[in-house]
Design an enzyme around this catalytic site. Structure first.
Site, PDB file in Angstrom:
ATOM      1  N   ARG A  89       0.907  -1.086  -0.052  1.00 44.96           N
ATOM      2  CA  ARG A  89       0.108   0.065   0.033  1.00 44.96           C
ATOM      3  C   ARG A  89       0.974   1.213  -0.016  1.00 44.96           C
ATOM      4  O   ARG A  89       0.390   2.404   0.327  1.00 44.96           O
ATOM      5  CB  ARG A  89      -1.064  -0.003   1.227  1.00 44.96           C
ATOM      6  CG  ARG A  89      -0.188  -0.229   2.536  1.00 44.96           C
ATOM      7  CD  ARG A  89      -1.285   0.194   3.614  1.00 44.96           C
ATOM      8  NE  ARG A  89      -0.839  -0.046   4.982  1.00 44.96           N
ATOM      9  CZ  ARG A  89      -1.313   0.360   5.987  1.00 44.96           C
ATOM     10  NH1 ARG A  89      -2.365   0.764   6.222  1.00 44.96           N
ATOM     11  NH2 ARG A  89      -0.648   0.167   7.196  1.00 44.96           N
ATOM     12  N   ASP A 121      -6.780  -3.358   0.387  1.00 42.97           N
ATOM     13  CA  ASP A 121      -7.289  -1.969  -0.555  1.00 42.97           C
ATOM     14  C   ASP A 121      -6.340  -1.207  -0.897  1.00 42.97           C
ATOM     15  O   ASP A 121      -6.495  -0.399  -1.469  1.00 42.97           O
ATOM     16  CB  ASP A 121      -8.393  -1.505   0.110  1.00 42.97           C
ATOM     17  CG  ASP A 121      -8.132  -1.188   1.502  1.00 42.97           C
ATOM     18  OD1 ASP A 121      -7.008  -0.891   1.687  1.00 42.97           O
ATOM     19  OD2 ASP A 121      -9.161  -0.674   2.361  1.00 42.97           O
ATOM     20  N   ARG A 175       6.307   9.881   3.693  1.00 40.27           N
ATOM     21  CA  ARG A 175       7.287  10.010   4.599  1.00 40.27           C
ATOM     22  C   ARG A 175       8.662  10.242   3.911  1.00 40.27           C
ATOM     23  O   ARG A 175       8.900   9.858   2.751  1.00 40.27           O
ATOM     24  CB  ARG A 175       7.187   8.711   5.583  1.00 40.27           C
ATOM     25  CG  ARG A 175       7.609   7.502   4.749  1.00 40.27           C
ATOM     26  CD  ARG A 175       8.207   6.307   5.398  1.00 40.27           C
ATOM     27  NE  ARG A 175       6.967   6.004   6.169  1.00 40.27           N
ATOM     28  CZ  ARG A 175       6.446   4.619   6.205  1.00 40.27           C
ATOM     29  NH1 ARG A 175       6.730   3.988   5.031  1.00 40.27           N
ATOM     30  NH2 ARG A 175       5.309   4.083   6.769  1.00 40.27           N
ATOM     31  N   ASP A 247      11.015  -6.647   7.784  1.00 38.45           N
ATOM     32  CA  ASP A 247      10.801  -5.962   6.498  1.00 38.45           C
ATOM     33  C   ASP A 247      10.388  -4.386   7.073  1.00 38.45           C
ATOM     34  O   ASP A 247      10.103  -3.505   6.533  1.00 38.45           O
ATOM     35  CB  ASP A 247       9.512  -6.284   5.871  1.00 38.45           C
ATOM     36  CG  ASP A 247       8.319  -6.822   6.798  1.00 38.45           C
ATOM     37  OD1 ASP A 247       8.191  -7.379   7.596  1.00 38.45           O
ATOM     38  OD2 ASP A 247       7.367  -6.044   6.574  1.00 38.45           O
ATOM     39  N   ASN A 248      10.501  -4.410   8.370  1.00 36.24           N
ATOM     40  CA  ASN A 248      10.139  -3.003   9.135  1.00 36.24           C
ATOM     41  C   ASN A 248      11.621  -2.438   9.687  1.00 36.24           C
ATOM     42  O   ASN A 248      11.652  -1.486  10.635  1.00 36.24           O
ATOM     43  CB  ASN A 248       9.286  -2.949  10.182  1.00 36.24           C
ATOM     44  CG  ASN A 248       7.769  -3.210   9.708  1.00 36.24           C
ATOM     45  OD1 ASN A 248       7.686  -2.747   8.770  1.00 36.24           O
ATOM     46  ND2 ASN A 248       7.020  -3.770  10.545  1.00 36.24           N
ATOM     47  N   ASP A 257       7.747   3.241  10.026  1.00 33.86           N
ATOM     48  CA  ASP A 257       6.646   2.370   9.619  1.00 33.86           C
ATOM     49  C   ASP A 257       5.843   2.026  10.848  1.00 33.86           C
ATOM     50  O   ASP A 257       6.065   1.114  11.380  1.00 33.86           O
ATOM     51  CB  ASP A 257       6.756   1.244   9.030  1.00 33.86           C
ATOM     52  CG  ASP A 257       5.491   0.682   8.296  1.00 33.86           C
ATOM     53  OD1 ASP A 257       4.469   1.189   8.315  1.00 33.86           O
ATOM     54  OD2 ASP A 257       5.781  -0.313   7.694  1.00 33.86           O
TER      55      ASP A 257
END
Length: 461
Positions: A89, A121, A175, A247-248, A257
């Site tokens: 997203r 979404d 960001r 992944d963060n 994040d």
């Protein structure tokens, strides 16, 4: 500062991304723009209309990426490997140089679906955007290396979520980060056995972020140091990230994040931020162990292109570097001149924090004793004065006496005439959101950001 585009990833031969299109939102209502951050990259003169064109409609910035790029990566989520990740997203919108010649990314959150949306979404709730803006402002004030919330635009859609009242309002966040190259970027290439691309990625990271490094081993060593510094800054800020998956975490040692984060109301090593973290894997006190485990996954990937011994040596040295960085972070937070070994100060501080159980006592201790013994009169006449007694406090107080104040002039800031520190506890965030959700009243949000900015200026960490 002039705008200096530098779309280096898009211009590189690295196959780490897919071109995507931004969602076409029914509305674009500007809710927040970070003027100070925009000055650092030469975009402060954009009108609000132009700002929305670029950061709500995602028209390319001049001479920058012609299209957004969804980044490819894998990752360990709660220590279970997931090869189905990637920007689901968000996307990399642009790269540019700041006033220190650092390569920075403008990345998005909530900008629409991508090949990695996995049935989602691709949107971000407005509440999620508000929470991230507040988090990054507070973390920057407390001296944590963090992404900066650059822009928040409400997008006029109604979203359905299982963890908050729905339908709920939508937003798109931009960001500003030092890098979006994640530990999971390396994991994907190792998983796919793309050895040459892994070498090329190391070369790209060295050239753009660690020019002093000569190979994969020295790069890993530098990442270990930067990540130890980041982890120490979280702990000194009383911050709980909540989802420390690979992944963060990025390779420049910058926090980013922000989902179910929390700031500690009081010291509690078992405090968790994510309601779904049932085992407490990412609890406040377990964050250094979680980070070390993640570094192990990055190091494992680099064994494909590096000798093993130097990687192991750097990995095994993390705890020493973390303890050293924690001592330095505590000294910064207390405005003290560091000593060669600050471990005794850190021990005395956390021992005393463990005796305090009132909301706000974690940040209150750092605020009251900012400047060390020079702040004794202020601390002992403030609202938490009754807590500053007993044997455990005396041990902490005795340690303070052995330190010089690093910058006495900071105590002249008018912010220190106030009794209480600035905090960002969950009840404060919920109250701010309630005013937005019920009354569309943004005044408390704006007032909080102004208060955090004053706090940042007074601490000047």
């Amino acid at each position: 500062m002039s705008y200096r585009p530098a779309p280096r990833l898009e211009q590189s031969p690295l196959a780490l991304h897919d071109p995507v299109a931004a969602a076409n939102f029914p509305q674009t209502i500007l809710r927040y723009r970070n003027q100070r951050a925009s000055q650092s990259v030469g975009l402060e003169t954009l009108s609000d209309a132009k700002w929305i064109t670029h950061f709500g409609r995602f028209q390319p910035l001049p001479d920058n990426q012609p299209v957004p790029l969804a980044l490819r990566y894998h990752g360990h989520q709660f220590r279970h490997y997931n090869p189905d990740l990637g920007d689901g997203r968000g996307f990399l919108f642009a790269q540019l140089l700041d006033d220190h010649d650092r390569l920075l990314d403008l990345g998005t959150k909530g900008s629409g679906t991508t090949p990695y949306s996995r049935g989602g979404d691709g949107r971000l709730t407005l509440k999620g955007g508000v929470r991230e803006v507040l988090a990054t402002a507070m973390l920057e004030a407390l001296g944590v290396p963090t992404s900066k919330s650059f822009s928040l635009i409400e997008t006029g859609e109604q979203l359905v979520r299982g963890d908050e009242p729905s339908p709920t309002r939508s937003s798109v966040l931009v960001r500003l980060s030092h890098s979006h190259v994640r530990f999971g970027t390396f994991e994907r290439l190792a998983y796919r056995n793309e050895i040459e691309t892994l070498r090329d990625l190391v070369a790209f990271v060295q050239a753009n972020y660690y020019p002093e490094c000569s190979d994969a081993a020295t790069l890993f060593d530098a990442v270990v140091t930067q990540t130890a510094r980041l982890t120490a800054s979280w702990m000194a800020a009383g911050f709980v990230h909540g989802v420390l998956n690979t992944d963060n975490m990025n390779i420049t040692g910058e926090s980013f994040d922000y989902g179910p984060y929390r700031f500690l109301p009081y010291y509690d090593p078992n405090f968790t931020a994510a309601y779904f973290d049932h085992s407490g894997l990412y609890a406040y006190g377990r964050q250094p162990d979680a980070v070390l485990w993640n570094l192990g996954q990055l190091g494992r990937c680099l064994t494909l292109i590096s000798e093993l011994e130097p990687l192991i040596a750097s990995f095994n040295d993390f705890n020493r570097r973390y303890e050293q960085e924690l001592g330095l972070a505590i000294c910064r937070r207390l405005n003290l001149t560091p000593q060669p070994d600050n471990a005794l100060l850190a021990t005395a501080l956390y021992d005393f924090l463990a005796t305090l159980r009132s909301d706000g006592s974690f940040e209150g201790l750092f605020y009251d004793w900012f400047g060390g013994i020079l702040s004794e009169m202020r601390a002992l006449s403030g609202p938490r004065a009754a807590s500053y007694t007993g044997e455990v406090f005396t041990a902490f107080h005795d340690m303070l006496k052995t330190y010089d104040t690093a910058a006495p002039e900071k105590l002249d800031h008018p912010r220190f005439k106030q009794a209480d520190p600035e905090t960002l506890l969950i009840d404060e965030i919920e109250a701010i959101w309630a005013q937005i959700a019920l009354e569309d009243d943004w005044a408390p949000f704006e007032a909080k950001l102004a208060a955090i900015e004053e706090y940042r200026q007074s601490l000047a960490l």
